[in-house]
Design a protein around this motif. Structure first.
Motif, short mmCIF file in Angstrom:
data_model
loop_
_atom_site.label_atom_id
_atom_site.label_comp_id
_atom_site.label_asym_id
_atom_site.label_seq_id
_atom_site.Cartn_x
_atom_site.Cartn_y
_atom_site.Cartn_z
N GLN A 102 0.61 5.46 1.09
CA GLN A 102 -0.18 6.44 1.82
C GLN A 102 0.54 7.78 1.73
O GLN A 102 1.67 7.92 2.21
CB GLN A 102 -0.35 6.03 3.29
N TYR A 154 0.84 -1.18 0.00
CA TYR A 154 0.00 0.00 0.00
C TYR A 154 0.88 1.24 0.00
O TYR A 154 2.01 1.23 0.51
CB TYR A 154 -0.88 0.05 1.25
N PHE A 169 -10.22 2.26 0.97
CA PHE A 169 -10.16 3.01 2.23
C PHE A 169 -10.77 4.39 2.07
O PHE A 169 -10.66 5.03 1.03
CB PHE A 169 -8.70 3.17 2.67
N GLY A 210 1.99 1.85 11.21
CA GLY A 210 1.05 1.23 10.31
C GLY A 210 -0.33 1.14 10.95
O GLY A 210 -0.45 1.12 12.18
N LEU A 266 3.38 0.73 2.98
CA LEU A 266 2.96 -0.26 3.97
C LEU A 266 2.81 -1.63 3.32
O LEU A 266 2.23 -1.76 2.25
CB LEU A 266 1.63 0.16 4.59
N GLY A 303 -2.92 11.24 4.21
CA GLY A 303 -3.91 10.79 3.24
C GLY A 303 -4.42 9.39 3.47
O GLY A 303 -4.09 8.74 4.47
N PRO A 321 4.90 -2.00 9.98
CA PRO A 321 5.17 -0.68 10.55
C PRO A 321 5.41 0.41 9.52
O PRO A 321 5.38 1.60 9.85
CB PRO A 321 6.44 -0.92 11.38
N ARG A 345 8.98 5.13 5.53
CA ARG A 345 8.76 6.53 5.11
C ARG A 345 9.76 6.88 4.02
O ARG A 345 10.96 6.80 4.22
CB ARG A 345 8.97 7.46 6.32
N LEU A 400 -5.17 5.26 2.20
CA LEU A 400 -4.30 4.16 1.78
C LEU A 400 -4.75 3.67 0.41
O LEU A 400 -5.94 3.46 0.17
CB LEU A 400 -4.37 3.01 2.78
N PHE A 423 4.33 7.09 2.53
CA PHE A 423 4.48 6.01 3.51
C PHE A 423 4.09 4.72 2.81
O PHE A 423 2.97 4.60 2.29
CB PHE A 423 3.56 6.32 4.69
#
Lengths: 113, 113
Positions: A38, A36, B103, B43, A90, A42, A106, A109, A44, A88
């Motif tokens: 992000q 994912y 999402f 996360g 994920l 914002g 976690p 970045r 996901l 970010f």
């Protein structure tokens, strides 16, 4: 218990440089895996998913690619970073055959300058 | 087109109050609705989820109320604590061939002591 590890924790990269982000799942056999993205502050956006080794499906096109070289490993990469790649990243997993309950790592970045 | 919408964008409540976060969706095929809690730099963590065959789901101080006819749901956080201050995401998925989650943009909750 299952654990999900992402590396690196953070990256600062130049526009046009290559990128490789990793994700490892321990404690679960043959999970479904997801990437994912992000944006800061914002929502996901799912990028890729994989249900088995060597098989990856793209959900959206963002000049990124993904690979699953091992059952417990998922890699996100690109040869040329864009400013828009900042955000970010994920990794998530879910049970094989289970349609729901995705669990997130976690995150990494990424800042592209 | 935003498939999942959340409101309000931000919410402030006093400690001990019930926080109510709203979510609506477009696609009638959506049948699974998880809520995720995300703290800055981490996360998202799965908080609670509901399937469309149910109209209510409780887990600890968290309750989902689901209205299939109106295509909306809400998350109630009872007796809110400062530690509940986070961003909450509503997501939705349908019984497709893979687990594609849509999402919302999230609700930022602040609980004032």
């Amino acid at each position: 218990a299952q654990t999900i590890h992402q590396w690196p924790v953070a990256e600062i990269k130049a526009v046009g440089s290559p990128l490789s982000l990793g994700c490892t799942i321990k404690g679960k056999s043959s999970p479904n895996l997801y990437w994912y993205w992000q944006a800061t502050g914002g929502t996901l956006q799912q990028l890729f998913y994989s249900i088995t080794v060597g098989q990856v499906e793209s959900v959206v096109q963002l000049n990124l690619s993904a690979s699953r070289p091992k059952d417990d490993q998922f890699i996100l990469s690109t040869e040329k970073l864009l400013l828009s790649h900042s955000g970010f990243y994920l990794c998530a997993w879910s049970l094989v055959g289970g349609r729901d309950e995705q669990y997130f790592g976690p995150g990494t970045r990424l800042t592209v300058l | 087109q935003q498939q999942v919408r959340q409101s309000p964008q931000s919410l402030t409540v006093w400690e001990g109050e019930t926080a109510i976060l709203n979510c609506s969706y477009e696609n009638s095929a959506f049948d699974y609705f998880p809520w995720y809690q995300q703290f800055p730099g981490e996360g998202p963590a799965l908080l609670i989820a509901i399937r469309s065959v149910s109209d209510k789901k409780e887990d600890g101080g968290f309750t989902i109320f689901f209205n299939k006819r109106e295509k909306n749901l809400s998350l109630h956080i009872k007796d809110s604590q400062p530690g509940d201050s986070a961003t909450y995401f509503c997501a939705a998925s349908a019984a497709t061939g893979y687990q594609n989650f849509y999402f919302g943009k999230g609700t930022s909750l602040t609980v004032i002591p």
